[in-house]
Design an enzyme around this catalytic site. Structure first.
Site, PDB file in Angstrom:
ATOM      1  N   VAL A 184       0.807  -1.224   0.000  1.00 24.24           N
ATOM      2  CA  VAL A 184       0.000   0.000   0.000  1.00 24.24           C
ATOM      3  C   VAL A 184       0.840   1.275   0.000  1.00 24.24           C
ATOM      4  O   VAL A 184       0.452   2.289   0.564  1.00 24.24           O
ATOM      5  CB  VAL A 184      -0.997   0.015   1.184  1.00 24.24           C
ATOM      6  CG1 VAL A 184      -2.041  -1.055   0.985  1.00 24.24           C
ATOM      7  CG2 VAL A 184      -0.298  -0.152   2.518  1.00 24.24           C
ATOM      8  N   GLY A 230      13.499   1.468 -10.292  1.00 25.76           N
ATOM      9  CA  GLY A 230      12.916   0.184  -9.871  1.00 25.76           C
ATOM     10  C   GLY A 230      11.581   0.348  -9.179  1.00 25.76           C
ATOM     11  O   GLY A 230      11.163  -0.536  -8.424  1.00 25.76           O
ATOM     12  N   ASP A 257      -2.594   1.454  -9.975  1.00 22.97           N
ATOM     13  CA  ASP A 257      -1.839   1.079  -8.774  1.00 22.97           C
ATOM     14  C   ASP A 257      -2.334   1.868  -7.559  1.00 22.97           C
ATOM     15  O   ASP A 257      -2.575   1.302  -6.487  1.00 22.97           O
ATOM     16  CB  ASP A 257      -0.344   1.336  -9.022  1.00 22.97           C
ATOM     17  CG  ASP A 257       0.504   1.043  -7.800  1.00 22.97           C
ATOM     18  OD1 ASP A 257       0.708  -0.147  -7.499  1.00 22.97           O
ATOM     19  OD2 ASP A 257       0.935   2.008  -7.137  1.00 22.97           O
ATOM     20  N   LYS A 297      -4.263   0.526  -4.128  1.00 26.28           N
ATOM     21  CA  LYS A 297      -3.766   0.810  -2.776  1.00 26.28           C
ATOM     22  C   LYS A 297      -4.825   1.489  -1.921  1.00 26.28           C
ATOM     23  O   LYS A 297      -4.994   1.165  -0.740  1.00 26.28           O
ATOM     24  CB  LYS A 297      -2.508   1.677  -2.860  1.00 26.28           C
ATOM     25  CG  LYS A 297      -1.300   0.907  -3.377  1.00 26.28           C
ATOM     26  CD  LYS A 297      -0.182   1.864  -3.746  1.00 26.28           C
ATOM     27  CE  LYS A 297       1.087   1.127  -4.122  1.00 26.28           C
ATOM     28  NZ  LYS A 297       2.040   2.001  -4.820  1.00 26.28           N
ATOM     29  N   GLY A 341      12.962  -1.608  -5.112  1.00 29.48           N
ATOM     30  CA  GLY A 341      12.892  -3.024  -4.739  1.00 29.48           C
ATOM     31  C   GLY A 341      13.400  -3.259  -3.333  1.00 29.48           C
ATOM     32  O   GLY A 341      12.833  -4.034  -2.570  1.00 29.48           O
TER      33      GLY A 341
HETATM   34  N1  HSE Z   1       4.616   0.993  -8.977  1.00 31.71           N
HETATM   35  C1  HSE Z   1       4.485   1.275  -7.596  1.00 31.71           C
HETATM   36  C2  HSE Z   1       4.769   2.747  -7.383  1.00 31.71           C
HETATM   37  C3  HSE Z   1       5.438   0.423  -6.837  1.00 31.71           C
HETATM   38  O1  HSE Z   1       5.253   3.410  -8.301  1.00 31.71           O
HETATM   39  O2  HSE Z   1       4.472   3.251  -6.315  1.00 31.71           O
HETATM   40  C4  HSE Z   1       5.143   0.325  -5.386  1.00 31.71           C
HETATM   41  O3  HSE Z   1       3.901  -0.246  -5.130  1.00 31.71           O
END
Ligand code: HSE
Length: 352
Positions: free
Chosen positions: A153, A207, A221, A225, A326
């Protein structure tokens, strides 16, 4: 105490986890009395399995050299699914395959398979939570198992921990946050004169972008969340499709500059609130004053503000750490693993 982890997915987060286990494994053993061992790691091409624990560094080497952990000396090409779970015999499944909001696979099958085998689950992928939240939680609680998902999240912001521990007893009326790092990085880069495409490229190099970055820029995304946090804190059963969603493709450099001249910034805000009619949630670009807890953030920073009674607005924000996305997401996976181990009484009394 040995704790065996089965890891599904060996991309940025999975490799970050291997790196951190190599970096901190001995420290955790000394500090908490637990030896965290990777008894199985699966990626698209197969898996590596060893009940004694796989060496994280050699896993990373196999991935780098051959593109798959199945090339490891303990590797088994083609091993996945139930056979993998049976062979890894783990206490905890760490699910970190790339997120899929169409059918949540392969994560959903792995999670269900793990619960059937009496394994607790720590999630880094969001599909299962964004499509099957209540079903998953009920399945786990029926079996007396834990599902932890603070990495999903907007790691590393401790949104769920704040709601669960710090705000117990208070009323949470609403919350809003910058929950997607990629779009924040793109908006920051565009404000500084870079193009939209350059911003996306930067996020990929850091990343933090999803494997398919349209999931970031179109707001999927962030929608996942906000639904997951709302389900957790409001006891709702929102799915990703229930969230009104506008991404950042329509935001222009001119609008960003205009906002700036007025002492404001455009951020992709995700918000959920409890209303008479139930819980509603949305994601959209909004202007925020530059001295606002979210408006002041830069780069790929993330944050959340809970609007509560009687405590008022409680904000938590995290500035970029300099480590890759990551690594920081993997750290929050470890946070969940260690808290789970502590809740289960597997750790020794410790200092944090
Ligand atoms: N793609 C997501 C972001 C990764 O950019 O926040 C973390 O959940």
């Amino acid at each position: 105490l040995d704790i065996r982890l089965a890891l599904t997915g060996f991309g940025n987060v999975g490799q970050g986890l291997a790196t951190l286990l190599d970096r901190y494994g001995d420290t955790y053993l000394k500090r908490y009395g637990v030896a965290l061992r990777l008894s199985g790691v699966a990626d698209r091409a197969g898996a590596a399995v060893s009940l004694a624990g796989l060496d994280p560094v050699s896993l990373l080497e196999a991935k780098e050299q051959a593109g798959t952990v199945s090339a490891h000396s303990s590797g088994v090409p083609g091993l996945h699914g139930s056979d993998f779970l049976d062979r890894a015999q783990a206490h905890i499944l760490v699910e970190a395959a790339s997120t899929n909001f169409d059918d949540a696979e392969p994560g959903w099958s792995y999670v269900c398979g793990a619960l059937e085998r009496k394994m607790d689950v720590v999630l880094a992928s969001k599909g299962s939570l964004a499509l099957h939240f209540r079903e998953l939680m009920e399945n786990a609680s029926r079996r007396g198992l834990q599902v932890q998902y603070s990495a999903t999240v907007g790691a590393p912001v401790p949104s769920l921990q704040i709601a669960d521990r710090a705000l117990i007893g208070s009323e949470i009326l609403a919350f809003e946050g910058i929950l997607n790092g990629t779009t924040h990085q793109v908006l920051t880069a565009m404000t500084q004169g870079s193009s939209y495409d350059e911003g996306v490229r930067q996020a990929q190099e850091m990343g933090i972008a999803e494997t398919d970055p349209t999931l970031d820029v179109d707001g999927w995304d962030a929608a996942a969340k906000v639904a997951i946090v709302a389900n957790s804190v409001f006891g709702a059963d929102l799915r990703i499709g229930d969230v009104d969603r506008v991404g950042i493709r329509g935001v222009t450099a001119a609008e960003l500059a205009q906002a700036r001249e007025s002492g404001e910034a455009i951020k992709l805000i995700a918000r959920a609130e409890r209303t008479e009619a139930g819980v509603t949630a949305w994601v959209r670009p909004e202007r925020r004053p530059l001295d606002d807890p979210l408006g002041r953030l830069r780069g790929d920073a993330m944050g959340i503000v809970f609007f509560t009674r009687p405590l008022g607005a409680i904000a938590a924000t995290v500035d970029p750490s300099g480590e890759s996305g990551g690594i920081s997401t993997a750290m929050t996976v470890l946070r969940d693993v260690l808290n789970l181990a502590r809740d289960r009484g597997w750790t020794e009394p410790h200092q944090t």
